[in-house]
Design an enzyme around this catalytic site. Structure first.
Site, PDB file in Angstrom:
ATOM      1  CB  ILE A 170      -0.959   0.001   1.210  1.00 35.69           C
ATOM      2  CG1 ILE A 170      -1.802  -1.285   1.189  1.00 35.69           C
ATOM      3  CG2 ILE A 170      -1.840   1.244   1.191  1.00 35.69           C
ATOM      4  CD1 ILE A 170      -2.536  -1.578  -0.113  1.00 35.69           C
ATOM      5  CD  GLU A 215      -3.452   4.596  -9.810  1.00 32.72           C
ATOM      6  OE1 GLU A 215      -4.303   4.871 -10.670  1.00 32.72           O
ATOM      7  OE2 GLU A 215      -3.021   5.418  -8.984  1.00 32.72           O
TER       8      GLU A 215
END
Lengths: 262, 388
Positions: B159, B366
């Site tokens: 993350i 992404e």
């Protein structure tokens, strides 16, 4: 804390070139910037304002295009800007400049603090800050490399650069400071301030607007003037000493003695 | 020589000017150090905050600048010209903020967006898990309703801005038997009970950005942290990514431009066989391809970002195209920039080896570029089914 920051628009000396024949600066293609030390003065003003409230007014004297320096200052967060521009101001030396700035600051309304850069990178006199303070009858503290506001901003603890190191000075307001480049790191512009700066109406004041006496401004108010400018010639002669290291050292010592250097 | 005119308005020109100045004055002087020391760029985060950049995509009523996808792309391109690692930290805050902007209640928006806009708090987006990357439906993290609270359990992997950010959008399963419709999105704050962070990962590139695991161990959060409705987790994640992906393409454009600029500067001065290497056709053709492909990618990213800003509903295909084309281009151009510079390019004394390392992540995060192709392919299948 109401603050006036005096700035100057200068040619970017990193890119400047000289016309050796005419002895002048070639201004074409040279970017105009805010005098770099003035950016540190502005940053100091902005952070004191952020801390204590009040407003920061930037002031400059110069040709009409100096307005872009003021817009840059507004982009960094200055609240107001004033341009002193009038043909009658042209060719002012530091005496006439400080008089003109004094009259303008009186019209703006006396602030509690005036900030200048230590010196301008083009003229390099370092006189305008202290000269302006003298005209105001204010103390001036030069080469400021640290500011700490105490007693709710009524007093400033200042670190000033001197030859041997630093000197700590305590000053009550009002006072004029000239700010050294080691004082802080200037902030980046912000989008919102940039938008405001683009739309801002910057007042342009003439000598009449500030009630300046014509014989005290511009060339007529300047007891000094630039006679000529030139690029100093650096002449160096090169000579290679021959022989063994011992012979070379002997020859070198002989040369140095002959030149009176040792 | 003429440049392509993209007809930017005054505000957009200002964004370009400002972000270019920040890249030049603030980012480039420190990027090598940040990369080498894997140092999180807190000073630069402060500069971005001062410059109002964190609020670029946030409406004015929540303290932002009110820009759209295109404005974000312009900023990301210029910042990535300076450093993709630093820009990733910036982009990640937008990725974490979009779900709140797009799906938050007015109360949630008022509570979180002003701090994100001001750069007081960084945001992050937590979707990926060790067993669920491209296959987002495989996530194992669960959220169970208990009285006035949600209790989250599980862990998230890789993350961006983990540990540094304060506000996290987390996707967790609320009704596993419903499959993809059983996921929901939650806002988790740093400091919530049972919420902790793993070690900072070591990476090939974008080394200044922080990448960590997130641990949710009976993490108890108030009920009003649910984003959107229960079961909307995947829609929220996909819409967020659709909104953000053109920005990753824009980062590719900025990065490639920087690599090409370095390569050309070098090629004009490097003398071999008695002349600058740029005089050789072999080099010229590589540079010509680089310049052309960069401009093509820029044109595509800009056109798609502007189209998204008109308010179209189904943007997945276009958004994926912008990311796919521009980031594959960036990988190729940065690789070629190293090649043009030869041994110099491979050395850490020159910036292009870092650019090549940084480029790789753009093809991965992404959504990998293979997933982008899936998105485009599936959209084509759907479109043509309608036409048939």
């Amino acid at each position: 804390m109401d603050i006036v920051v005096c700035i100057k628009q200068v040619p970017d000396t990193a890119t400047v070139r000289f016309d050796k024949e005419k002895g002048t600066i070639i201004r074409e293609g040279v970017q105009s910037i805010i005098n770099p030390p003035d950016l540190h003065a502005l940053e100091a003003g902005l952070s004191l304002r952020d801390q204590f409230g009040g407003k920061v007014t930037v002031l400059t004297m110069g040709p009409p295009q100096a307005e872009s320096a003021l817009r840059d200052a507004l982009s960094l967060g200055a609240d107001e800007a004033v341009l002193l521009s009038d043909r009658a101001f042209a060719a002012a030396d530091t005496l006439a400049t400080t008089y003109t700035l004094l009259k303008a600051i009186q019209k703006i309304g006396l602030p509690e603090l005036i900030l200048c850069g230590t010196h301008a990178i083009d003229g390099d006199t370092a006189q305008v800050g202290p000269g302006l303070a003298a005209r105001l009858g204010w103390p001036s503290i030069t080469q400021v490399a640290g500011i700490e506001a105490v007693e709710d901003g009524a007093k400033l603890l200042l670190k000033r650069l001197i030859d041997q190191g630093y000197e700590m000075v305590e000053a009550e307001l009002p006072v004029l400071l000239t700010c050294h480049k080691t004082l802080n790191t200037p902030r980046v512009p912000s989008l919102k301030a940039k938008m405001r700066a683009k739309k801002a109406q910057i007042p342009v004041w003439s000598h009449e607007d500030i009630g300046a006496e014509p014989d005290k401004i511009g060339i007529s108010g300047s007891p000094t003037w630039v006679d000529s400018t030139f690029v100093p010639a650096f002449e160096a002669k090169k000579e290679m000493l021959q022989g063994s290291p011992e012979e070379q050292v002997d020859a070198l010592i002989k040369r140095l003695k002959e030149s009176g250097l040792i | 020589m003429a440049e392509v005119n993209y007809f930017l308005n005054e505000e957009q020109q200002m964004i370009v000017e400002l972000t270019r100045q920040i890249a030049r004055e603030k980012i480039i002087p420190v990027r090598a150090r940040l990369d080498e020391q894997e140092e999180f760029p807190w000073d630069l985060v402060k500069d971005f905050a001062q410059a109002d950049l964190f609020g670029l995509f946030i409406p004015e009523e929540f303290g932002g600048f009110g820009g759209g996808c295109f404005e974000m792309c312009l900023a990301l391109e210029q910042l990535a010209y300076g450093c993709v690692g630093v820009t990733t930290t910036y982009a990640a805050s937008a990725l974490g903020g979009y779900p709140i902007l797009l799906f938050g209640t007015d109360e949630q928006k008022k509570r979180y967006l002003p701090d994100i806009a001001a750069g007081k708090k960084l945001a992050a987006f937590g979707l990926t898990e060790s067993g669920a990357g491209s296959d987002a439906a495989a996530i194992q993290t669960t959220a169970v309703e208990e009285g006035d609270y949600w209790v989250l359990n599980g862990s998230k992997q890789w993350i961006t801005s983990g540990g540094e950010a304060e506000i996290y959008t987390i996707i967790a399963m609320t009704d596993r038997h419903k499959g993809p419709r059983g996921a929901s999105a939650f806002i988790v704050e740093k400091g919530d009970p049972g919420f902790s962070f793993g070690k900072k990962e070591k990476k090939m590139g974008i080394r200044s950005s922080s990448t960590t695991e997130l641990f949710l161990d009976n993490c108890k959060i108030p009920k009003d942290r649910l984003l959107g409705r229960r079961g909307m987790g995947f829609i929220i994640a996909m819409r967020t990514l659709d909104q953000a992906r053109p920005g990753i393409g824009a980062m590719g454009v900025g990065l490639a431009q920087a690599a090409m600029d370095e390569a050309i500067k070098f090629a004009r001065h490097r003398i071999q066989f008695g002349q600058p290497v740029i005089a050789f056709q072999a080099i010229q053709h590589m540079l010509a391809d680089m310049a052309t492909e960069i401009e093509a990618a820029r044109a595509l990213v800009y056109a798609i970002a502007r189209t998204i800003d008109t308010g179209i509903k189904d943007m997945a295909k276009l958004s994926a195209m912008a990311k796919l084309f521009a980031t594959d281009m960036a990988m190729k151009v940065t690789t070629d920039a190293v090649q043009v510079m030869g041994g110099h390019g491979y050395m850490a004394d020159y910036p292009v080896e870092k650019m090549m390392r940084d480029a790789k992540i753009l093809q991965i995060y992404e959504g990998t570029n293979q997933i982008q192709r899936n998105v485009i392919g599936q959209a084509l299948n759907k479109e043509y089914a309608k036409k048939a």
